[in-house]
Design a protein around this motif. Structure first.
Motif, PDB file in Angstrom:
ATOM      1  N   LEU A  62       4.513   1.668  11.666  1.00 28.22           N
ATOM      2  CA  LEU A  62       4.534   0.931  10.409  1.00 28.22           C
ATOM      3  C   LEU A  62       5.869   1.120   9.701  1.00 28.22           C
ATOM      4  CD1 LEU A  62       0.977   1.903   9.139  1.00 28.22           C
ATOM      5  CD2 LEU A  62       1.696  -0.397   9.818  1.00 28.22           C
ATOM      6  N   GLU A  63       6.378   0.048   9.111  1.00 27.00           N
ATOM      7  CA  GLU A  63       7.612   0.135   8.335  1.00 27.00           C
ATOM      8  C   GLU A  63       7.271   0.553   6.901  1.00 27.00           C
ATOM      9  OE1 GLU A  63      11.431  -2.611   8.309  1.00 27.00           O
ATOM     10  OE2 GLU A  63       9.860  -3.477   7.036  1.00 27.00           O
ATOM     11  N   ILE A  64       7.997   1.562   6.416  1.00 31.24           N
ATOM     12  CA  ILE A  64       7.804   2.070   5.062  1.00 31.24           C
ATOM     13  C   ILE A  64       9.143   2.043   4.332  1.00 31.24           C
ATOM     14  CG2 ILE A  64       7.143   4.069   3.663  1.00 31.24           C
ATOM     15  CD1 ILE A  64       5.301   4.924   5.973  1.00 31.24           C
ATOM     16  N   GLU A  65       9.161   1.443   3.152  1.00 30.04           N
ATOM     17  CA  GLU A  65      10.364   1.411   2.323  1.00 30.04           C
ATOM     18  C   GLU A  65       9.982   1.774   0.894  1.00 30.04           C
ATOM     19  OE1 GLU A  65      12.171  -2.422   2.648  1.00 30.04           O
ATOM     20  OE2 GLU A  65      12.883  -2.094   4.710  1.00 30.04           O
ATOM     21  N   ARG A  66      10.771   2.666   0.289  1.00 27.52           N
ATOM     22  CA  ARG A  66      10.542   3.088  -1.095  1.00 27.52           C
ATOM     23  C   ARG A  66       9.091   3.526  -1.316  1.00 27.52           C
ATOM     24  NH1 ARG A  66      14.113  -1.043  -1.261  1.00 27.52           N
ATOM     25  NH2 ARG A  66      12.489  -2.629  -1.554  1.00 27.52           N
ATOM     26  N   GLY A  67       8.562   4.251  -0.324  1.00 27.84           N
ATOM     27  CA  GLY A  67       7.253   4.862  -0.473  1.00 27.84           C
ATOM     28  C   GLY A  67       6.062   3.951  -0.317  1.00 27.84           C
ATOM     29  N   ALA A  68       6.284   2.735   0.212  1.00 27.92           N
ATOM     30  CA  ALA A  68       5.174   1.802   0.381  1.00 27.92           C
ATOM     31  C   ALA A  68       5.317   1.031   1.694  1.00 27.92           C
ATOM     32  CB  ALA A  68       5.111   0.826  -0.788  1.00 27.92           C
ATOM     33  N   LEU A  69       4.198   0.577   2.213  1.00 24.12           N
ATOM     34  CA  LEU A  69       4.212  -0.239   3.423  1.00 24.12           C
ATOM     35  C   LEU A  69       4.815  -1.608   3.112  1.00 24.12           C
ATOM     36  CD1 LEU A  69       0.689   0.495   4.994  1.00 24.12           C
ATOM     37  CD2 LEU A  69       2.798   1.818   5.147  1.00 24.12           C
ATOM     38  N   THR A  70       5.621  -2.108   4.048  1.00 23.91           N
ATOM     39  CA  THR A  70       6.276  -3.405   3.845  1.00 23.91           C
ATOM     40  C   THR A  70       5.443  -4.568   4.370  1.00 23.91           C
ATOM     41  OG1 THR A  70       7.404  -3.378   5.988  1.00 23.91           O
ATOM     42  CG2 THR A  70       8.528  -2.293   4.127  1.00 23.91           C
ATOM     43  N   VAL A 105       0.856  -1.189   0.000  1.00 19.16           N
ATOM     44  CA  VAL A 105       0.000   0.000   0.000  1.00 19.16           C
ATOM     45  C   VAL A 105       0.895   1.243   0.000  1.00 19.16           C
ATOM     46  CG1 VAL A 105      -1.652   1.350   1.358  1.00 19.16           C
ATOM     47  CG2 VAL A 105      -1.931  -1.131   1.156  1.00 19.16           C
ATOM     48  N   PRO A 106       0.668   2.185  -0.887  1.00 18.27           N
ATOM     49  CA  PRO A 106       1.517   3.390  -0.904  1.00 18.27           C
ATOM     50  C   PRO A 106       1.382   4.187   0.386  1.00 18.27           C
ATOM     51  CG  PRO A 106      -0.367   3.640  -2.371  1.00 18.27           C
ATOM     52  CD  PRO A 106      -0.357   2.205  -1.947  1.00 18.27           C
ATOM     53  N   ALA A 107       2.483   4.758   0.823  1.00 21.55           N
ATOM     54  CA  ALA A 107       2.465   5.545   2.058  1.00 21.55           C
ATOM     55  C   ALA A 107       1.497   6.716   1.958  1.00 21.55           C
ATOM     56  CB  ALA A 107       3.876   6.044   2.369  1.00 21.55           C
ATOM     57  N   SER A 108       1.241   7.183   0.754  1.00 26.30           N
ATOM     58  CA  SER A 108       0.305   8.291   0.569  1.00 26.30           C
ATOM     59  C   SER A 108      -1.103   7.935   1.026  1.00 26.30           C
ATOM     60  CB  SER A 108       0.276   8.722  -0.890  1.00 26.30           C
ATOM     61  OG  SER A 108      -0.127   7.642  -1.727  1.00 26.30           O
ATOM     62  N   ALA A 109      -1.410   6.629   1.107  1.00 29.99           N
ATOM     63  CA  ALA A 109      -2.727   6.207   1.580  1.00 29.99           C
ATOM     64  C   ALA A 109      -2.945   6.600   3.038  1.00 29.99           C
ATOM     65  CB  ALA A 109      -2.890   4.699   1.419  1.00 29.99           C
ATOM     66  N   LEU A 110      -1.868   6.683   3.808  1.00 30.90           N
ATOM     67  CA  LEU A 110      -1.986   7.105   5.208  1.00 30.90           C
ATOM     68  C   LEU A 110      -2.457   8.549   5.289  1.00 30.90           C
ATOM     69  CD1 LEU A 110       1.305   5.572   6.686  1.00 30.90           C
ATOM     70  CD2 LEU A 110      -0.956   4.509   6.515  1.00 30.90           C
ATOM     71  N   ASP A 111      -1.871   9.392   4.441  1.00 27.86           N
ATOM     72  CA  ASP A 111      -2.300  10.796   4.407  1.00 27.86           C
ATOM     73  C   ASP A 111      -3.766  10.909   4.009  1.00 27.86           C
ATOM     74  OD1 ASP A 111       0.222  12.436   4.875  1.00 27.86           O
ATOM     75  OD2 ASP A 111       0.869  11.130   3.251  1.00 27.86           O
ATOM     76  N   ALA A 112      -4.175  10.092   3.047  1.00 27.07           N
ATOM     77  CA  ALA A 112      -5.564  10.144   2.587  1.00 27.07           C
ATOM     78  C   ALA A 112      -6.531   9.696   3.681  1.00 27.07           C
ATOM     79  CB  ALA A 112      -5.730   9.272   1.344  1.00 27.07           C
ATOM     80  N   VAL A 113      -6.159   8.662   4.418  1.00 26.49           N
ATOM     81  CA  VAL A 113      -7.015   8.199   5.523  1.00 26.49           C
ATOM     82  C   VAL A 113      -7.164   9.301   6.557  1.00 26.49           C
ATOM     83  CG1 VAL A 113      -7.176   6.605   7.477  1.00 26.49           C
ATOM     84  CG2 VAL A 113      -6.574   5.737   5.210  1.00 26.49           C
ATOM     85  N   TYR A 114      -6.043   9.930   6.900  1.00 28.32           N
ATOM     86  CA  TYR A 114      -6.106  10.990   7.915  1.00 28.32           C
ATOM     87  C   TYR A 114      -6.959  12.160   7.434  1.00 28.32           C
ATOM     88  CZ  TYR A 114      -4.853  14.493  11.327  1.00 28.32           C
ATOM     89  OH  TYR A 114      -4.929  15.468  12.295  1.00 28.32           O
ATOM     90  N   ALA A 115      -6.763  12.569   6.202  1.00 25.16           N
ATOM     91  CA  ALA A 115      -7.450  13.760   5.691  1.00 25.16           C
ATOM     92  C   ALA A 115      -8.920  13.498   5.375  1.00 25.16           C
ATOM     93  CB  ALA A 115      -6.741  14.277   4.447  1.00 25.16           C
ATOM     94  N   GLU A 116      -9.222  12.320   4.874  1.00 24.18           N
ATOM     95  CA  GLU A 116     -10.559  12.068   4.338  1.00 24.18           C
ATOM     96  C   GLU A 116     -11.462  11.246   5.250  1.00 24.18           C
ATOM     97  OE1 GLU A 116      -9.891  10.251   0.545  1.00 24.18           O
ATOM     98  OE2 GLU A 116      -8.487  11.835  -0.087  1.00 24.18           O
TER      99      GLU A 116
END
Length: 237
Positions: free
Chosen positions: A144-152, A83-94
């Protein structure tokens, strides 16, 4: 001991209102479905098209049907791999919102001089933002561990241990009480799921907010309708 209805949707057990707010020095909050309206892991899973699968595990864990919280969380986080790390921002914002009455309840306790602690089986990405938003004093959650912009699909071990489960919530509450030089009976614990029961069992006052049946049956205060600030009706100032 059976619960007594203090007001519609507000039940008390083993305590007699009005309670003296001045008796308490610390309040510990669960985060997901307590301070906030969502289970963050479920909403992250939606980005992977696996929300139903993850949510079923979450529900069973919160009801106490899965007794190994750590393993249940590892299973859910593993399903988030890629899952892209950007999904975390979207969950928080939306998706993430504070539950009704939370700000008023927290502010009232802070105004009375209580220290505030967030202890979550969720994730630091969200807990740190909620802590800042509510100006809470302390927080503990999983990273959460994040590598190269995605959850591991893994979490990062912390200096205090691997996963914040029910036992860790209890330990942190007791540790903060000791650091503050207070007795556990001078603390309040607020939660909704089975993994909150260990900390609720050692606190001087336990509050269940729209919780699972096992938690409602054991909490001293159970809010089953309306906002968290309804608990203020039980305190004298």
């Amino acid at each position: 001991m059976s619960a007594l209805q203090f007001e519609p949707g507000l039940f008390v057990r083993g305590v007699t209102p009005p309670l003296a707010l001045a008796h308490y020095r610390l309040v510990a909050f669960d985060m997901d479905s307590t301070l906030i309206n969502i289970e963050c892991v479920d909403e992250i899973a939606a980005a992977a098209g696996r929300k139903a699968e993850v949510a079923a595990i979450t529900e069973a864990a919160m009801r106490g049907e899965i007794t190994d919280y750590k393993e249940s969380l590892r299973q859910r986080v593993a399903l988030l791999r890629g899952v892209p790390a950007s999904a975390l921002d979207a969950v928080y914002a939306e998706k993430l919102r504070l539950n009704p009455g939370v700000e008023r309840f927290v502010q009232a306790l802070q105004a009375a001089g209580l220290k505030t602690l967030l202890v979550s089986g969720g994730f630091t990405f969200f807990s740190e933002r909620v802590r800042h938003r509510l100006q809470l004093d302390f927080a503990r959650a999983n990273m959460l561990e994040i590598e190269r912009g995605a959850l591991t699909g893994r979490m990062i071990d912390r200096p205090w241990g691997d996963i914040c489960d029910g036992a860790e919530k209890r330990r942190v509450l007791l540790e903060v009480c000791e650091l503050m030089g207070i007795e556990p009976r001078q603390s309040i614990a607020v939660g909704d799921g089975a993994n909150d029961l260990p900390m609720m069992s050692v606190a001087g006052l336990s509050i269940c907010y729209h919780g699972k049946p096992a938690v409602r049956e054991q909490a001293m205060i159970s809010i089953e309708e309306g906002g968290m600030d309804r608990a203020l009706a039980l305190f004298s100032r």
